[in-house]
Write an enzyme that holds these catalytic residues in place. Structure first.
Site, PDB file in Angstrom:
ATOM      1  N   SER A 268      -6.734 119.978  73.009  1.00 11.97           N
ATOM      2  CA  SER A 268      -7.036 118.964  74.268  1.00 11.97           C
ATOM      3  C   SER A 268      -5.773 119.041  74.573  1.00 11.97           C
ATOM      4  CB  SER A 268      -7.797 118.284  74.105  1.00 11.97           C
ATOM      5  OG  SER A 268      -9.131 118.887  74.193  1.00 11.97           O
TER       6      SER A 268
ATOM      7  N   SER B 104      -8.906 119.253  77.016  1.00 15.39           N
ATOM      8  CA  SER B 104      -8.823 118.814  77.854  1.00 15.39           C
ATOM      9  C   SER B 104      -8.068 117.610  79.451  1.00 15.39           C
ATOM     10  CB  SER B 104      -9.887 117.453  77.842  1.00 15.39           C
ATOM     11  OG  SER B 104      -9.341 116.750  76.536  1.00 15.39           O
TER      12      SER B 104
ATOM     13  N   LYS C  53      -2.798 110.278  80.549  1.00 13.74           N
ATOM     14  CA  LYS C  53      -4.109 111.334  80.574  1.00 13.74           C
ATOM     15  C   LYS C  53      -4.995 109.607  81.084  1.00 13.74           C
ATOM     16  CE  LYS C  53      -6.840 113.736  77.540  1.00 13.74           C
ATOM     17  NZ  LYS C  53      -7.463 114.555  76.256  1.00 13.74           N
TER      18      LYS C  53
END
Lengths: 486, 95
Positions: free
Chosen positions: A175, A151, A76
């Site tokens: 997330s 997210s 990420k």
């Protein structure tokens, strides 16, 4: 190759069926072919990946390979990667080449993994749909008109689409778990403090936690072995021994006590999601578990408490983006205040500004006790709900999200988007671990089963998730991608 | 606790976030609804409950007061927008 789990790939590499270079080239090829539409990566690092793959193959040739040597992963874009663009999904950091590796990145490298690149996310991890990214929305591989969740939407989509066998995510209010659910993969949010936050771009420091996202619980266990554990550079990272997370995966579930929180099956839950979750619970009963209803009475105060605590911490954490030391700087500032104000106004997107404004307001003179202190008191009540429940049961189960993935562009109102995180947010406030596992579909869109345990119960959660995956095949389903070239 | 236009501008100034009058109007509605949602907290009696800052109730660990970092100023300043002789450049503050 891309249909194999991380564990299967590890076995293939060990058996010499193919090399890490061949595997890495295959994954890079898939990214090249499919990611134009999906947009799950912000930065792909083919040269560094192939170099790491060659290094891994050389280690293996010297019989120095570990369990993760040569396995590709995606990261990420909230983790700092030395010498690699690290954006947090924000225009503010669109020019930021990180000068060091995050602890997790460091440990993954030391374990011999191959980073394919950095995945898309909601800006500064603030969002539940990946639509707040300054680098564009991500498509859900199962249904390209749907969001992948957020997210960690890019990480989830990349794994679901077979662009990477595993990815790292972070989870501040859901997330990792919600995008895992929306994309039909497995995602573990560990206990707060289990994994070092050092080098992860901070959103809400008392809630943020990194974790693995992969096809299976077994794969998550493999990654946990590499990334969990004490790091003196993060003072909130817990100094506590790390078990072998793969050791007890197959332990039988007879006698397992499952609690179903009444509040997780109420208004707003899509009946088709509820049906899938209840079916999963029935599988557990057939595996020897007992099920009872429990109550988490303060559940409905979790989102209000979160939207005080998280924005307050964010407003403080994001004060570092001042246009002076790194990140975006406005053109021709007239004075220092103008430099700060315009750099920040230009660099941050709308959702980030909203949260900075809320956080600054609630922390400002005259409001602190009514908001921040109150929310922290409620936080204790929410944690106590879970501790009380775990006196009676071993794990809690329920839906990860009240609905399957929603349509891209469908959630225009911030508050109704926030309310979607009803089943995930309290977990971060309490600091306990949670895992989302694929448990069915509504139409084309996957459903996630969320399993929660008490602090440091990751090993148990992985065991409980793994046994379910031995008995079901939801985690083996793969989406059909457009323009698939065999 | 109703939010007013001036509150939005005040928060924006405190956060050093450039916001025009029209921007503030735009945010006022959203922020007002977020605070309305947050105000549900006021319904709970939390008298005597200690605030929870860390989910494991951990306290800050201390370490020995020793130098553990080397000087890597040049390396860390490579990502800065403007530096000269190891200093960050900003508009003149003192005339």
């Amino acid at each position: 190759m891309h249909d194999k789990t991380l564990t299967e790939l590890a076995a293939s590499l060990a058996a010499g069926e193919f090399t890490s270079r061949e595997l890495t080239e295959h994954q890079l090829g898939r990214i090249e072919r499919h990611d134009g539409a999906l947009n799950s990566f912000i930065t792909v690092t083919p040269d560094a990946a192939l170099e790491a793959a060659d290094h891994a193959d050389a280690s293996r040739a010297r019989s120095e390979a570990g369990p993760l040597t040569g396995l590709p992963v995606a990261i990420k874009d909230l983790f700092c990667s030395d010498g690699v663009l690290t954006t947090a999904g924000s225009k503010m950091l669109s020019n930021f080449v990180a000068p060091y590796d995050a602890c997790v990145v460091e440990r993954l490298k030391a374990a011999g993994t191959v980073s394919l690149g950095k995945t898309n996310l909601d800006e500064f991890a603030m969002g539940s749909s990946n639509e707040s990214s300054a680098f564009g929305a991500v498509q859900n591989p199962w249904d390209t008109t749907a969001v992948p969740g957020g997210s960690s939407g890019g990480s989830a989509a990349a794994v679901a689409a077979g662009l990477a066998p595993a990815a790292m995510g972070t989870d501040t209010g859901g997330s990792i778990r919600q995008p895992a659910a929306f994309c039909g993969i497995t995602g573990l949010k560990p206990t707060y403090g289990r994994i070092s936050r050092w080098g992860i771009i901070a959103y809400a420091s008392s809630l943020d936690q990194a974790g693995p996202m992969a096809r299976t619980a077994e794969d998550c266990a493999l990654l946990m072995n590499a990334i969990a554990g004490h790091d003196p550079r993060d003072s909130t990272c817990v100094a506590r021994g790390v078990p072998d997370y793969t050791a007890d995966l197959a332990a039988p579930l007879s006698g397992l006590k499952i609690g179903l929180p009444r509040e997780y099956f109420g208004d707003g839950l899509d009946p088709a999601v509820e049906a899938a979750v209840r079916e999963a619970v029935a599988v557990y009963e057939s595996l020897g578990a007992t099920v009872r209803e429990v109550s988490l009475p303060h559940t409905h105060y979790a989102i209000p408490a979160y939207y005080v605590i998280a924005p307050a911490e964010a407003s403080s954490n994001l004060s570092r983006y001042d246009g002076v030391r790194f990140g975006h700087r406005c053109e021709n500032p007239s004075d220092l205040i103008d430099l700060y104000k315009r750099s920040r106004a230009e660099g941050f997107g709308e959702e980030v500004k909203r949260r900075i404004l809320i956080g600054t307001h609630t922390l400002s003179e005259g409001f602190f006790d009514a908001y921040y202190k109150k929310a922290q008191q409620v936080r204790r009540l929410i944690r106590q709900d879970f501790l009380d429940a775990f006196e009676e049961v071993d794990v809690l189960m329920g839906p990860t999200s009240p609905t399957p993935a929603f349509d891209l562009g469908a959630q225009k109102d911030p508050v109704s988007m926030y309310l979607q995180d009803i089943y995930t947010i309290a977990v971060n406030l309490a600091g306990i671990p949670g895992i989302s596992v694929p448990a069915g579909f509504v139409g084309k869109r996957p459903v996630g089963l969320q399993i929660l345990g008490t602090h440091f119960a990751e090993q148990r959660l992985l065991n409980v998730a793994h046994r379910y995956q031995q008995a079901t095949d939801w985690h083996l389903r793969r989406p059909e991608l457009a323009e698939e070239n065999a | 606790m109703a939010l007013e236009h001036a509150d939005v501008l005040r928060a924006a100034h405190l956060a050093r976030l450039g916001l025009s009058d029209e921007d503030a109007t735009h945010y006022l509605d959203d922020l007002g609804r977020i605070l309305e949602m947050v105000d549900h907290l006021q319904a709970l009696d939390t008298e005597g409950i200690a605030p929870l800052a860390h989910p494991l109730d951990a306290t800050q660990r201390l370490r020995a007061d020793e130098v553990t970092e080397t000087d890597r100023r040049d390396h860390f300043q490579r990502c800065a927008p403007a530096v000269e002789n190891g200093l960050y450049l900003v508009p003149r503050v003192v005339e």
